[in-house]
Design an enzyme around this catalytic site. Structure first.
Site, mmCIF file in Angstrom:
data_model
loop_
_atom_site.group_PDB
_atom_site.id
_atom_site.type_symbol
_atom_site.label_atom_id
_atom_site.label_comp_id
_atom_site.label_asym_id
_atom_site.label_seq_id
_atom_site.Cartn_x
_atom_site.Cartn_y
_atom_site.Cartn_z
ATOM 1 N N SER A 1 0.830 -1.206 0.000
ATOM 2 C CA SER A 1 0.000 0.000 0.000
ATOM 3 C C SER A 1 0.860 1.248 0.000
ATOM 4 O O SER A 1 0.545 2.246 -0.655
ATOM 5 C CB SER A 1 -0.929 0.006 1.215
ATOM 6 O OG SER A 1 -0.171 0.120 2.390
ATOM 7 N N ARG B 1 0.206 3.581 -3.176
ATOM 8 C CA ARG B 1 -0.429 4.883 -2.927
ATOM 9 C C ARG B 1 0.332 5.981 -3.644
ATOM 10 O O ARG B 1 -0.245 6.795 -4.361
ATOM 11 C CB ARG B 1 -0.463 5.168 -1.433
ATOM 12 C CG ARG B 1 -1.111 6.504 -1.089
ATOM 13 C CD ARG B 1 -1.055 6.799 0.379
ATOM 14 N NE ARG B 1 -1.702 5.757 1.169
ATOM 15 C CZ ARG B 1 -1.060 4.863 1.893
ATOM 16 N NH1 ARG B 1 0.260 4.894 1.927
ATOM 17 N NH2 ARG B 1 -1.700 3.956 2.576
ATOM 18 N N ASN C 1 -1.157 7.850 -7.068
ATOM 19 C CA ASN C 1 -1.425 9.293 -7.072
ATOM 20 C C ASN C 1 -0.640 10.005 -8.155
ATOM 21 O O ASN C 1 -1.168 10.828 -8.889
ATOM 22 C CB ASN C 1 -1.082 9.889 -5.710
ATOM 23 C CG ASN C 1 -2.244 9.798 -4.752
ATOM 24 O OD1 ASN C 1 -3.175 10.594 -4.832
ATOM 25 N ND2 ASN C 1 -2.213 8.819 -3.881
#
Lengths: 286, 156
Positions: A216, A220, A224
């Site tokens: 994660s 992440r 993004n």
């Protein structure tokens, strides 16, 4: 731009392709021409652009901060030194408020990650065609300038953090303690039989949560930045649609860039804070 | 977007950067910051001490001022009292001196008057005797009446 940039799909694909160096299926070494060739190279290939920009930016960070560190004294700091000290104090404060154990590695680690990721993210604010265009003039076919839009880069960093987490978990709690942490919770029982029965269930749950941390963490950041880059590429497509579209594109690109500053900073900050949190968890007993 | 060797390359770069930062950047800056923090704390403490010192000095000065004022008042009061005393003394001594002079003068006058009276008495007696002698030169035996004349002189 290369010939495939003439179409919209080609343009996007071209922008999403790393400059890959590896071994061709026929046994010769060289740069991949296109996504298919890069895929055929398999694991033993390297993204030269990602490596170049990340190492360049990391070295830039180290150079600037080293310069400041050599000059740092207890006297009144000058403007540049003041800025560096401000960054360091910001990171130090974050580490102190989250990390409660004695470890000289965590604060420099957090600083490196924060500034490095921030610099790599900031490359996203450079208009998408500038650097690839220059590279094209120099004869380089592909050039992806934002290393954090390459999952290799984000996974590389989160892998480093993951290894550190494992290392400190074992160092602080011992192998037995770490193993117990993985198998004796969240389900707990008093009778030995139940305990043994719970071990596989516990291990499954804890292992998933253990693995999910680095995954994660890197996804992440990658997600993004990749999404932000993608929007920049789509906006850049407007520039080829005539004067009106180009004007609209200019405004939209500016607006997205302003908004993206937030993401650039926020993702770097989140990456740093989560790293500190994971190391704190590795140090503390449950 | 393939996972490949870049992953490992990136990990190695990451490790090297963190190591470099930990060895050559972080300790230098943090120690400088810590040193500055202590210095600032010391400076603030010294400033506070100075403030206290100043307050103490001001208090001291105020006290000295009030003491000096009191002393001045005291001196003035004493001087005033002395002035009154001196005037009184002068008055007294003048009066005493005057009285003394007066008394002396009076006694002088009395003495002079006595002397004059004595002289006058002698002369009157002599004059009376001479007169009587002139008148009674034949019948009066000088020696026989001498005693009587002396009594007369004493009576005058």
């Amino acid at each position: 731009m290369s010939s495939e940039a003439l179409t919209t799909t080609g343009y996007i694909k071209h922008h999403l392709q790393n400059l890959t160096f590896g071994q061709h299926p026929d046994g010769s070494w060289g740069l991949a021409h296109g996504a298919a060739e890069a895929r055929e190279m398999g694991f033993w290939a390297i993204h030269l652009d990602t490596m170049f920009w990340s190492v360049f930016l990391g070295a830039l960070f180290l150079w600037v901060f080293r310069k400041a560190a050599v000059k740092a004294t207890a006297e009144t700091p000058s403007g540049f030194l003041n800025f560096v000290e401000w960054v360091i104090e910001f990171v130090d404060e974050n580490v102190r408020s989250t990390f409660s154990h004695k470890n000289d590695l965590v604060a420099p680690l957090a600083l490196t990650l924060f500034v490095w990721v921030l610099l790599m993210n900031t490359m996203d604010l450079v208009p998408v065609d500038w650097i690839p265009q220059i590279a094209h003039l120099l004869g380089i076919e592909y050039m992806k300038v934002v290393p954090t839009t390459d999952p290799n880069a984000t996974f590389g960093m989160s892998l480093g953090v993951f290894v550190l987490t494992l290392f400190y978990s074992i160092k602080v709690k011992g192998i037995g303690g770490f193993a117990a942490e993985l198998t004796m919770q969240p389900f707990q029982a008093n009778s030995p039989i139940l305990k043994i029965l719970f071990i596989p269930v516990n291990f499954f749950l804890e292992f998933v949560s253990l693995i999910s941390k680095p995954v994660s963490l890197s996804l992440r950041l990658f997600g993004n930045l990749f999404a932000g880059e993608m929007i920049f590429i789509l906006i850049a497509l407007l520039f080829s649609g005539g004067v009106v579209f180009a004007l609209v594109g200019g405004v939209v690109q500016w607006a997205w860039a302003v908004f993206h500053i937030l993401i650039v900073l926020l993702q770097a900050f989140i990456f740093m804070v989560l790293t500190i949190v994971y190391l704190e968890m590795a140090h503390s007993h449950h | 977007m393939n996972i490949n060797l870049t992953l490992i390359g990136q990990s190695i770069a990451f490790i090297i950067f963190v190591w470099f930062c930990m060895k050559f950047i972080w300790p230098l800056i943090i120690s400088a910051l810590d040193e500055r923090k202590t210095r600032i704390a010391d400076g603030l403490a010294a400033a506070e001490e100075g403030q206290k010192e100043k307050a103490r000095a001001q208090e001291h000065v105020a006290q000295a001022m009030s003491e000096a004022k009191e002393q001045a008042q005291e001196i003035i009061r004493r001087a005033e009292r002395r002035e009154v005393e001196m005037i009184e003394e002068a008055k007294n001594s003048a009066r005493v001196e005057g009285e003394r002079i007066l008394v002396a003068a009076k006694s002088e006058i009395e003495k002079e008057a006595n002397i004059a009276r004595e002289a006058l008495r002698g002369q009157v007696a002599a004059l009376a005797v001479a007169g009587a002698a002139k008148i009674l030169s034949r019948e009066v035996d000088q020696s026989a009446h001498a005693r009587m004349l002396d009594d007369l002189t004493a009576e005058l």
